[in-house]
Design a protein around this motif. Sequence first.
Motif: not given
Length: 326
Positions: A132-138, A141-156
């Motif tokens: 999940x953390x790897x998915x969030x970090x990817x 990166x894909x969104x140029x450093x922005x922690x998007x809602x999808x990334x946030x859900x993975x990190x949470x």
Amino acid sequence: MIVFASLAALIAVIAGLFIARPLAREKHGAPIALVTTGAIALAAFMIYFPGAEPGEPGQPHSATVARLIEADPSTLTLEEQEERLRALVRREPDNTQALAMLGRLLAATERELEAVSVLERALRIEESARTLSDLGQTLVTLNEGEVTPAASRAFERAYELDPALPEPAFFLGLRAYQDGDREAAARYWGAIIAQLEPGDPFRGAIAARAADLLSRPSAGPALGAGGEAAGEAPFADLDPGEAEAMVAAMVDRLQARLDENPDDFSGWMTLVRARATSGQREAALASLAQAQSNFDSEPRRVMLSALARALGLVPVSGAQQDEETR
């Protein structure tokens, strides 16, 4: 490989011509014969091609795959590691470890979209904090450093499964920072610092990154050495006296806010940075001492110490440098 595949196709063409010869004698049969010959040749080529190994004519592909699977991954090239993981996934479609490792390799080689697909496939089989953390970090990166809602859900979710994993907490702090909630960011980053052992390089790196971000002005450009904005010159149209007055006014307003709200951790860090980068060394040291007096928890003192080092300030009395970042 291509030579032998071509030879196989040539033989197939000859065989196809022999097989299709009766058709060619029929009225309008020539086109059919031609198509039949081509189909046989293509079939022969495709049958041979998967079993061939580049650079090693005649060696079955399955033997190469078996060699890669049995090999120590550390002895393989990046391309061989990828082929090994892909072979494992073909052999064991539910092998979440192989899927996760393949996803990390794809992300590390800047193939983020494919990495996201592979990591999501692994997560559909079994949830893992690391994946999940790897998915969030990817996604970050894909969104140029922005922690998007999808990334946030993975990190949470990763943080729920394993609060001790440092990366989810860091990026959740970064999301809070990007949302303007600096206190929440400081809590997340402080939690990482608290749980990591002294001497852990990641602890020092988190402290330094937190110090940099939390000390930036919340509005307007960040000040660089000498009081100028980092990477730009916001006061370029003003004479030195006017620019200095504007910086002094900003610092005075920040000091007034901190007098009313002394628990603003990020505000104190910003004040220390603004004074230090404006050449007010003694005032910066005094503000640093006050901040260290206000916040006596170890994680926050570590972040303040990291800021003092970054600004070239001498640690003040009672603010011993944290052991792991000396």
